[in-house]
Write an enzyme that holds these catalytic residues in place. Structure first.
Site, PDB file in Angstrom:
ATOM      1  N   ASP A  13       0.806  -1.226   0.000  1.00 14.47           N
ATOM      2  CA  ASP A  13       0.000   0.000   0.000  1.00 14.47           C
ATOM      3  C   ASP A  13       0.838   1.275   0.000  1.00 14.47           C
ATOM      4  OD1 ASP A  13      -2.277  -1.655   0.162  1.00 14.47           O
ATOM      5  OD2 ASP A  13      -1.951  -1.843   2.320  1.00 14.47           O
ATOM      6  N   HIS A  43      -4.206  -2.644  -6.127  1.00  9.80           N
ATOM      7  CA  HIS A  43      -3.495  -1.475  -6.645  1.00  9.80           C
ATOM      8  C   HIS A  43      -4.496  -0.408  -7.078  1.00  9.80           C
ATOM      9  CE1 HIS A  43       0.366  -3.954  -7.619  1.00  9.80           C
ATOM     10  NE2 HIS A  43       0.067  -3.922  -6.352  1.00  9.80           N
TER      11      HIS A  43
HETATM   12  P1  IMP Z   1      -1.865 -12.847   2.332  1.00  9.24           P
HETATM   13  O1  IMP Z   1      -0.863 -12.306   1.371  1.00  9.24           O
HETATM   14  O2  IMP Z   1      -3.284 -12.644   1.920  1.00  9.24           O
HETATM   15  O3  IMP Z   1      -1.548 -14.259   2.711  1.00  9.24           O
HETATM   16  O4  IMP Z   1      -1.703 -11.998   3.685  1.00  9.24           O
HETATM   17  C1  IMP Z   1      -0.512 -12.017   4.460  1.00  9.24           C
HETATM   18  C2  IMP Z   1      -0.231 -10.642   5.049  1.00  9.24           C
HETATM   19  O5  IMP Z   1       0.089  -9.742   3.992  1.00  9.24           O
HETATM   20  C3  IMP Z   1      -1.418 -10.012   5.773  1.00  9.24           C
HETATM   21  O6  IMP Z   1      -0.906  -9.237   6.822  1.00  9.24           O
HETATM   22  C4  IMP Z   1      -2.048  -9.135   4.702  1.00  9.24           C
HETATM   23  O7  IMP Z   1      -2.798  -8.076   5.231  1.00  9.24           O
HETATM   24  C5  IMP Z   1      -0.820  -8.642   3.996  1.00  9.24           C
HETATM   25  N1  IMP Z   1      -1.053  -8.276   2.595  1.00  9.24           N
HETATM   26  C6  IMP Z   1      -1.178  -9.104   1.533  1.00  9.24           C
HETATM   27  N2  IMP Z   1      -1.338  -8.416   0.402  1.00  9.24           N
HETATM   28  C7  IMP Z   1      -1.293  -7.118   0.748  1.00  9.24           C
HETATM   29  C8  IMP Z   1      -1.372  -5.906  -0.002  1.00  9.24           C
HETATM   30  O8  IMP Z   1      -1.496  -5.885  -1.228  1.00  9.24           O
HETATM   31  N3  IMP Z   1      -1.282  -4.756   0.716  1.00  9.24           N
HETATM   32  C9  IMP Z   1      -1.105  -4.749   2.058  1.00  9.24           C
HETATM   33  N4  IMP Z   1      -1.018  -5.853   2.805  1.00  9.24           N
HETATM   34  C10 IMP Z   1      -1.108  -7.025   2.150  1.00  9.24           C
HETATM   35 MG    MG Z   2      -2.734  -2.185  -1.833  1.00  8.73          MG
END
Ligand code: IMP
Ligand code: MG
Length: 328
Positions: A13, A43
């Site tokens: 982010d 995104h």
């Molecule tokens: P996962 O990637 O869904 O397995 O989540 C694992 C960790 O990464 C969690 O803390 C999510 O909130 C974080 N996370 C995954 N993708 C994003 C993203 O695009 N932006 C921010 N946090 C993310």
């Molecule tokens: Mg994002």
């Protein structure tokens, strides 16, 4: 042959989408490549005055650049087709522009079901972890095995290595602070979010030109661990910065910038162009703080903050302080 890379160097982010979209417009890339992650990513892109949130699809499609979801990614056909529909309905031309590497892996319905109630890590519940787990356990399904995806298939070796004019912009997902090896394990994602990940997607390291590290002037994190100090200022920061998840709508935990972590991300990813976003948010907040060497440094104003950061970073890095509101 040339490759530029856009990487998140905090916890996701950071506005990578904005930077990729901007570079796609101003540089003549032949390809835009997503090299890690799945539909966990969100995104946010402002294109010709309209807001889009992409999950799987690289930002190159907005400018008609051939856009590829690479083999380092995992793809949910369900979410992919939803996204395709949404973009097409908005008039974005995808035909002949959007491809998926044959050897990318699939997020199945079972993976999505398995993650529905996940709360230990605080994932996005998009089946990302289970898909990567099955890939490495050699129980996964490749995109080439899903007939519905047939018309999108591409062989990245043939695509990138038969042509001497490739100029690829590599669009990272998540951030180095969520990298499975370098993040705060187990509060990480299941892919590699750093520079090394690019080269697992048929990109030759010798093509590398610029690594755009994207950060914010403060930090945010979404997930199960406690990240935000218990102080009202962070709620104000969250509201001013609109720090609510693009994929899940969850409030992002906020904290001041950690300069040592930023330096580490820059070093480990060979960042030579640094974008620090959301200067307008701290300006509105009226507080200019950062952590450095385990101390909280309270700076007088915006200029002092920029000067302080610049002085601490290697001088061969080009730094761009940017604003949220200058939506390109
Ligand atoms: P996962 O990637 O869904 O397995 O989540 C694992 C960790 O990464 C969690 O803390 C999510 O909130 C974080 N996370 C995954 N993708 C994003 C993203 O695009 N932006 C921010 N946090 C993310
Ligand atoms: Mg994002």
């Amino acid at each position: 042959m040339l490759a530029d890379v856009v990487l998140g160097i905090q916890h996701g982010d950071e506005a990578k989408g904005k930077v990729t979209h901007y570079l796609s417009k101003n540089k003549d890339y032949t390809h835009v490549l997503r090299f890690n992650g799945g539909c966990n990513a969100g995104h946010t892109i402002y294109h010709e005055g309209r807001k889009f949130v992409t999950h799987h699809i690289p930002a190159g499609v907005f400018y008609g650049i051939k856009s590829i979801i690479g083999p380092g990614c995992v793809i949910s056909p369900k979410h992919f087709f939803e996204e395709v529909k949404e973009l097409q309905e908005a008039g974005i031309q995808l035909h002949g522009k959007l491809f998926i590497a044959k050897n990318a892996h699939v997020i199945t319905e079972n993976h999505l079901v398995e993650e529905k109630m996940e709360s230990k890590i605080g994932t996005t519940r998009r089946g990302n972890g289970p898909a990567y787990r099955d890939k490495y356990a050699r129980k996964g399904i490749r995109a080439s095995e899903v007939s519905a995806l047939n018309s999108y298939m591409i062989d990245l070796y043939e695509e990138f290595h038969n042509d001497k004019t490739i100029k690829v912009l590599c669009e990272g997902a998540q951030g180095f602070g969520l990298d499975v090896d370098w993040g705060d394990y187990p509060y990480v994602t299941s892919s590699h979010c750093g520079l090394g990940s690019v080269f697992l997607n048929a990109v030759d390291p010798r093509w590398l030109r610029d690594v755009w590290g994207v950060a914010k002037i403060y930090e945010t994190y979404v997930g199960a661990k406690s990240f935000e100090p218990d102080e009202p200022v962070f709620q104000a920061l969250r509201d001013l910065g609109e720090e609510y998840g693009a994929t899940t709508g969850r409030p992002r935990q906020c904290n001041w910038l950690n300069l040592n972590e930023l330096q580490k991300s820059i070093t480990l990813n060979s960042v030579n162009k640094l974008v620090i976003n959301k200067m307008d948010v701290v300006r509105e907040l009226g507080q200019f703080k950062l952590y450095h060497d385990e101390k909280l440094v309270d700076l007088e104003g915006e200029k002092e903050m920029c000067d302080y950061i610049t002085a601490q970073l290697p001088n061969n890095i080009e730094i761009f302080f940017s604003e949220d509101k200058n939506r390109i």
